[in-house]
Scaffold this active site. Sequence first.
Site, PDB file in Angstrom:
ATOM      1  N   SER A 165       0.831  -1.204   0.000  1.00 45.62           N
ATOM      2  CA  SER A 165       0.000   0.000   0.000  1.00 45.62           C
ATOM      3  C   SER A 165       0.869   1.260   0.000  1.00 45.62           C
ATOM      4  CB  SER A 165      -0.977  -0.026   1.175  1.00 45.62           C
ATOM      5  OG  SER A 165      -2.090   0.798   0.906  1.00 45.62           O
ATOM      6  N   LYS A 218     -22.893  15.425  10.571  1.00 45.42           N
ATOM      7  CA  LYS A 218     -21.749  15.840  11.375  1.00 45.42           C
ATOM      8  C   LYS A 218     -21.171  14.690  12.186  1.00 45.42           C
ATOM      9  CE  LYS A 218     -18.739  18.503  13.292  1.00 45.42           C
ATOM     10  NZ  LYS A 218     -17.531  18.895  12.534  1.00 45.42           N
TER      11      LYS A 218
END
Length: 358
Positions: A165, A218
Site C-alpha cells: 500500500s 456531522k
Amino acid sequence: MYGDNRPNDQNSEKEERKVNTYDPETLFKKTQKRSFSGWKKGLLIFLIVAVVVVGLGVGCNMGIRGLFTAAGDEDYVYSSDYIGVLQVHGTMSEDSDSSSTYNQQWLLERIDQMMTDSQNRGLILSIDTPGGSVYAIDELYLKIKEYQEETGRPVYAYMESMAASGGYYISAGTDKIYANRNCWTGSIGVTIGTIYDVSEFLENIGVKTVTITSGENKSMGSSVEPLTDEQRKIYQSLVDEAYEQFISVVAEGRDMKVSRAKELGDGRIYTAKQAKANGLVDEIGTLEDAAADMMESYELQSCDLQTMSYEPSTSILDLFAEAVQGKDSQAESEYDQLMELVEENSTFTITYMSQVRK
C-alpha cells in the site's frame, strides 16, 4: 543501707516497661510498620535512581554527539562521497511518537539534508511497512520527488519483508525497484477502516444515547447510530478520490496505462515474483544487489553506503507505565471494553494501509 541490691520502686517500673516492649503483639505491630515504611522508601529510591539514570544517559549522549557534530547534524556527517540508505520502517504516520520505529519529520529532515549535501550521490529507500495515513505517505512521496528534481541524483527502492500500500506508493516513483524474494507488496488501494454499529446492542441492554450536532452528517460514522445511505456515499467519495491519486502515482511512476494500473490495483497482495511479472517491480534481489546496480549504472563505485535509521527512545519509566497500563486493562469489564471500542471508532483516518500483515 550500703550493700542492699534490691531495686527501688522506680527502677522496678522501668524494668517492667522495658520487658513489656518485647511482647509478640508489640513486635508484630512495629515490624509491620517498619516493613510498610521500608516499601515506600524503596519505591521512592527506585524512581529517583531511574530518573537520574535516564537523565544522565540523555545528557551524556548529547554531550558525546556534541563533540563530533554541529547542532542539528545528528551524526549524519560523512567525510567522503556516499549513497544514503534511508530506512522507512513501521506504520507511516504524521504523528510524532518517540517510541515508534517510524518518524515522519525525521525522514523529511534526512532527505533535506542529503539534498544540500554535495557529498551525497544517491538515495536508496529501504522499505519495510504496511503503509499508513494518506497525508504522511503523500508528503514523503513529494519530498522524494523534490530530491530527484533538485539534485538529479538516482533514487532506488529496496523492498524488504513488506512494502505494501503506502510502501508501494513511495516506491512507484523511484528510478528502479528491487524486492527481496520474500517480500509482499502491492495492496494498491484505500481504506477508511471498519465502522462499528452497536446501537442495537445498546438498546437491548437498556442504554440510550443522544448526540447533538449542527447537521445530520456531522456525527456520521458514530458507533451508536446506523450509517445512512447518504453517509455511505460520502465516505465512498473520500476513498475514491484518494484511490484515483494512488493510481495516478502508480501509472506515472511505472510508465503504465491508468486502466492497467487499476487492473492491478484491486487491493490484492503480490509476492515479489508476481509483482515483477506484472511490472510493479524491476528486479528481485538483496540490498547489496540494488546498491551494486546503482553504483554501476551511475558510475558511483567510489561511493560508500551510509545507512540512516531512526532509533526510537524508550526509558525505564515508559516500560513501567506500559506494564501498569497493561495490568489495569486486564481488569476491564465487558462494558468498559465496549465503551473503549466505541470511543476508538469515533474518528476515522483514510489510509493507504494493507490489512494483510506478514
